[in-house]
Scaffold this motif. Structure first.
Motif, PDB file in Angstrom:
ATOM      1  N   LYS A  63       0.824  -1.208   0.000  1.00  0.00           N
ATOM      2  CA  LYS A  63       0.000   0.000   0.000  1.00  0.00           C
ATOM      3  C   LYS A  63       0.854   1.250   0.000  1.00  0.00           C
ATOM      4  O   LYS A  63       1.934   1.270   0.580  1.00  0.00           O
ATOM      5  CB  LYS A  63      -0.904   0.026   1.234  1.00  0.00           C
ATOM      6  N   SER A  64       0.338   2.292  -0.653  1.00  0.00           N
ATOM      7  CA  SER A  64       0.947   3.612  -0.510  1.00  0.00           C
ATOM      8  C   SER A  64       0.068   4.394   0.461  1.00  0.00           C
ATOM      9  O   SER A  64      -1.152   4.230   0.481  1.00  0.00           O
ATOM     10  CB  SER A  64       1.060   4.323  -1.855  1.00  0.00           C
ATOM     11  N   VAL A  65       0.701   5.218   1.271  1.00  0.00           N
ATOM     12  CA  VAL A  65      -0.016   5.967   2.299  1.00  0.00           C
ATOM     13  C   VAL A  65       0.204   7.457   2.049  1.00  0.00           C
ATOM     14  O   VAL A  65       1.335   7.899   1.849  1.00  0.00           O
ATOM     15  CB  VAL A  65       0.473   5.587   3.712  1.00  0.00           C
ATOM     16  N   SER A  66      -0.890   8.215   2.036  1.00  0.00           N
ATOM     17  CA  SER A  66      -0.765   9.655   1.830  1.00  0.00           C
ATOM     18  C   SER A  66      -1.656  10.417   2.799  1.00  0.00           C
ATOM     19  O   SER A  66      -2.663   9.903   3.285  1.00  0.00           O
ATOM     20  CB  SER A  66      -1.113  10.033   0.392  1.00  0.00           C
ATOM     21  N   LEU A  67      -1.256  11.648   3.072  1.00  0.00           N
ATOM     22  CA  LEU A  67      -2.026  12.571   3.897  1.00  0.00           C
ATOM     23  C   LEU A  67      -2.472  13.711   3.004  1.00  0.00           C
ATOM     24  O   LEU A  67      -1.647  14.330   2.322  1.00  0.00           O
ATOM     25  CB  LEU A  67      -1.172  13.115   5.042  1.00  0.00           C
ATOM     26  N   THR A  68      -3.767  13.983   3.000  1.00  0.00           N
ATOM     27  CA  THR A  68      -4.328  15.068   2.204  1.00  0.00           C
ATOM     28  C   THR A  68      -4.872  16.131   3.139  1.00  0.00           C
ATOM     29  O   THR A  68      -5.646  15.823   4.052  1.00  0.00           O
ATOM     30  CB  THR A  68      -5.474  14.553   1.295  1.00  0.00           C
ATOM     31  N   VAL A  69      -4.457  17.377   2.926  1.00  0.00           N
ATOM     32  CA  VAL A  69      -4.972  18.485   3.728  1.00  0.00           C
ATOM     33  C   VAL A  69      -6.326  18.879   3.146  1.00  0.00           C
ATOM     34  O   VAL A  69      -6.419  19.376   2.032  1.00  0.00           O
ATOM     35  CB  VAL A  69      -3.997  19.681   3.745  1.00  0.00           C
ATOM     36  N   VAL A  70      -7.387  18.603   3.923  1.00  0.00           N
ATOM     37  CA  VAL A  70      -8.763  18.830   3.492  1.00  0.00           C
ATOM     38  C   VAL A  70      -9.196  20.275   3.744  1.00  0.00           C
ATOM     39  O   VAL A  70      -9.949  20.848   2.965  1.00  0.00           O
ATOM     40  CB  VAL A  70      -9.716  17.840   4.216  1.00  0.00           C
ATOM     41  N   ALA A  71      -8.703  20.859   4.826  1.00  0.00           N
ATOM     42  CA  ALA A  71      -9.046  22.245   5.169  1.00  0.00           C
ATOM     43  C   ALA A  71      -7.881  22.856   5.929  1.00  0.00           C
ATOM     44  O   ALA A  71      -7.115  22.156   6.578  1.00  0.00           O
ATOM     45  CB  ALA A  71     -10.313  22.287   6.019  1.00  0.00           C
ATOM     46  N   GLY A  72      -7.777  24.173   5.844  1.00  0.00           N
ATOM     47  CA  GLY A  72      -6.699  24.876   6.526  1.00  0.00           C
ATOM     48  C   GLY A  72      -5.819  25.615   5.538  1.00  0.00           C
ATOM     49  O   GLY A  72      -6.064  25.588   4.327  1.00  0.00           O
ATOM     50  N   PRO A  73      -4.770  26.281   6.027  1.00  0.00           N
ATOM     51  CA  PRO A  73      -3.912  27.084   5.161  1.00  0.00           C
ATOM     52  C   PRO A  73      -3.283  26.313   3.999  1.00  0.00           C
ATOM     53  O   PRO A  73      -3.055  26.879   2.938  1.00  0.00           O
ATOM     54  CB  PRO A  73      -2.830  27.606   6.117  1.00  0.00           C
ATOM     55  N   ASP A  74      -2.988  25.042   4.173  1.00  0.00           N
ATOM     56  CA  ASP A  74      -2.354  24.232   3.122  1.00  0.00           C
ATOM     57  C   ASP A  74      -3.359  23.369   2.371  1.00  0.00           C
ATOM     58  O   ASP A  74      -2.997  22.341   1.786  1.00  0.00           O
ATOM     59  CB  ASP A  74      -1.265  23.337   3.729  1.00  0.00           C
ATOM     60  N   LYS A  75      -4.638  23.783   2.367  1.00  0.00           N
ATOM     61  CA  LYS A  75      -5.705  22.998   1.741  1.00  0.00           C
ATOM     62  C   LYS A  75      -5.317  22.550   0.331  1.00  0.00           C
ATOM     63  O   LYS A  75      -4.809  23.332  -0.467  1.00  0.00           O
ATOM     64  CB  LYS A  75      -6.996  23.816   1.670  1.00  0.00           C
ATOM     65  N   GLY A  76      -5.542  21.245   0.060  1.00  0.00           N
ATOM     66  CA  GLY A  76      -5.256  20.682  -1.253  1.00  0.00           C
ATOM     67  C   GLY A  76      -3.900  20.020  -1.363  1.00  0.00           C
ATOM     68  O   GLY A  76      -3.658  19.263  -2.298  1.00  0.00           O
ATOM     69  N   SER A  77      -2.997  20.287  -0.424  1.00  0.00           N
ATOM     70  CA  SER A  77      -1.678  19.659  -0.513  1.00  0.00           C
ATOM     71  C   SER A  77      -1.770  18.183  -0.121  1.00  0.00           C
ATOM     72  O   SER A  77      -2.577  17.785   0.716  1.00  0.00           O
ATOM     73  CB  SER A  77      -0.650  20.391   0.353  1.00  0.00           C
ATOM     74  N   ILE A  78      -0.957  17.373  -0.789  1.00  0.00           N
ATOM     75  CA  ILE A  78      -0.927  15.931  -0.547  1.00  0.00           C
ATOM     76  C   ILE A  78       0.505  15.546  -0.198  1.00  0.00           C
ATOM     77  O   ILE A  78       1.449  15.949  -0.876  1.00  0.00           O
ATOM     78  CB  ILE A  78      -1.406  15.145  -1.789  1.00  0.00           C
ATOM     79  N   LEU A 139      -6.169   5.349  13.292  1.00  0.00           N
ATOM     80  CA  LEU A 139      -6.766   5.849  12.059  1.00  0.00           C
ATOM     81  C   LEU A 139      -6.853   4.743  11.019  1.00  0.00           C
ATOM     82  O   LEU A 139      -5.889   4.010  10.813  1.00  0.00           O
ATOM     83  CB  LEU A 139      -5.921   6.995  11.489  1.00  0.00           C
ATOM     84  N   GLN A 140      -7.997   4.658  10.364  1.00  0.00           N
ATOM     85  CA  GLN A 140      -8.211   3.710   9.266  1.00  0.00           C
ATOM     86  C   GLN A 140      -8.184   4.480   7.956  1.00  0.00           C
ATOM     87  O   GLN A 140      -8.126   5.710   7.954  1.00  0.00           O
ATOM     88  CB  GLN A 140      -9.572   3.010   9.436  1.00  0.00           C
ATOM     89  N   ASN A 141      -8.273   3.779   6.842  1.00  0.00           N
ATOM     90  CA  ASN A 141      -8.336   4.424   5.538  1.00  0.00           C
ATOM     91  C   ASN A 141      -9.492   5.423   5.501  1.00  0.00           C
ATOM     92  O   ASN A 141     -10.615   5.103   5.863  1.00  0.00           O
ATOM     93  CB  ASN A 141      -8.528   3.368   4.440  1.00  0.00           C
ATOM     94  N   GLY A 142      -9.208   6.659   5.114  1.00  0.00           N
ATOM     95  CA  GLY A 142     -10.230   7.694   5.026  1.00  0.00           C
ATOM     96  C   GLY A 142     -10.484   8.464   6.315  1.00  0.00           C
ATOM     97  O   GLY A 142     -11.262   9.415   6.311  1.00  0.00           O
ATOM     98  N   SER A 143      -9.831   8.083   7.414  1.00  0.00           N
ATOM     99  CA  SER A 143     -10.015   8.802   8.681  1.00  0.00           C
ATOM    100  C   SER A 143      -9.489  10.219   8.569  1.00  0.00           C
ATOM    101  O   SER A 143      -8.512  10.483   7.865  1.00  0.00           O
ATOM    102  CB  SER A 143      -9.265   8.099   9.815  1.00  0.00           C
ATOM    103  N   GLU A 144     -10.141  11.130   9.276  1.00  0.00           N
ATOM    104  CA  GLU A 144      -9.712  12.520   9.301  1.00  0.00           C
ATOM    105  C   GLU A 144      -9.407  12.929  10.731  1.00  0.00           C
ATOM    106  O   GLU A 144     -10.074  12.496  11.670  1.00  0.00           O
ATOM    107  CB  GLU A 144     -10.789  13.434   8.723  1.00  0.00           C
ATOM    108  N   PHE A 145      -8.401  13.765  10.882  1.00  0.00           N
ATOM    109  CA  PHE A 145      -8.043  14.312  12.192  1.00  0.00           C
ATOM    110  C   PHE A 145      -7.670  15.771  11.994  1.00  0.00           C
ATOM    111  O   PHE A 145      -7.361  16.205  10.893  1.00  0.00           O
ATOM    112  CB  PHE A 145      -6.918  13.512  12.861  1.00  0.00           C
ATOM    113  N   ARG A 146      -7.734  16.532  13.090  1.00  0.00           N
ATOM    114  CA  ARG A 146      -7.464  17.969  13.012  1.00  0.00           C
ATOM    115  C   ARG A 146      -6.369  18.356  13.972  1.00  0.00           C
ATOM    116  O   ARG A 146      -6.356  17.933  15.136  1.00  0.00           O
ATOM    117  CB  ARG A 146      -8.735  18.771  13.313  1.00  0.00           C
ATOM    118  N   ILE A 147      -5.431  19.162  13.463  1.00  0.00           N
ATOM    119  CA  ILE A 147      -4.425  19.801  14.302  1.00  0.00           C
ATOM    120  C   ILE A 147      -4.455  21.282  13.937  1.00  0.00           C
ATOM    121  O   ILE A 147      -4.456  21.643  12.766  1.00  0.00           O
ATOM    122  CB  ILE A 147      -3.018  19.182  14.126  1.00  0.00           C
ATOM    123  N   GLY A 148      -4.574  22.141  14.938  1.00  0.00           N
ATOM    124  CA  GLY A 148      -4.745  23.568  14.672  1.00  0.00           C
ATOM    125  C   GLY A 148      -6.024  23.775  13.872  1.00  0.00           C
ATOM    126  O   GLY A 148      -7.073  23.231  14.194  1.00  0.00           O
TER     127      GLY A 148
END
Length: 159
Positions: A63-78, A139-148
């Motif tokens: 598997k490849s694992v990635s983090l996607t910024v869904v909201a916040g200053p860096d929104k859209g970055s992967i 965290l499982q696939n598709g889980s979201e978490f928030r920092i700041g």
């Protein structure tokens, strides 16, 4: 024996009153608001060097694992993970985010087979999973978490 849905106590050190909602469900995190002083620690006591030691932890081969910024200053970055243990933070972190509400070393993510362990690194503003402040979460696939103010989704994809 009586069961109380709320427990109130006063910190012996600072005198602040804290109320804890008691709900006996093993699948839920107990939230304490405000976090009592005895449960806090100084961010300077976190030894980031210990977190970086190699204990043989590796990314899943299939598997490849990635983090996607869904909201916040860096929104859209992967951010595609290149190693199984990464520190997220504002500066001097494996994944640096442009969010002033994030601590320098905010949280640690350890990828295992098909899930990841999220651990707060005694951050000032906390780490949130399902909008509850947590010290750790799985965290499982598709889980979201928030920092700041940054909302992040983790994705596991077959190679």
């Amino acid at each position: 024996m009586a069961v109380h849905p709320r427990v109130q106590f006063q910190c012996a050190k600072c005198g602040q009153t804290t109320v804890v909602e008691i709900e006996r469900r093993p699948d839920r995190t107990v939230v304490m608001t405000p976090l009592p002083s005895f449960a806090r620690s100084s961010a300077s006591t976190t030894n980031v060097n210990l977190l970086l030691e190699d204990d043989g932890l590796e990314l899943p081969a299939s598997k490849s694992v990635s983090l996607t910024v869904v909201a916040g200053p860096d929104k859209g970055s992967i951010h595609k993970l290149k190693k199984a243990r990464v520190i997220l933070g504002r500066e001097d972190a494996d994944i640096a985010l442009n969010d002033q509400e994030i601590s320098r070393h905010h949280c640690l993510l350890e990828v295992r087979d098909g899930h990841a362990n999220l651990k707060d690194l005694d951050s000032t503003n906390g780490t949130f999973f399902d909008e509850e402040r947590v010290r750790a979460a799985m965290l499982q696939n598709g889980s979201e978490f928030r920092i700041g103010t940054t909302l992040i989704r983790i994705d596991f994809k077959a190679k």
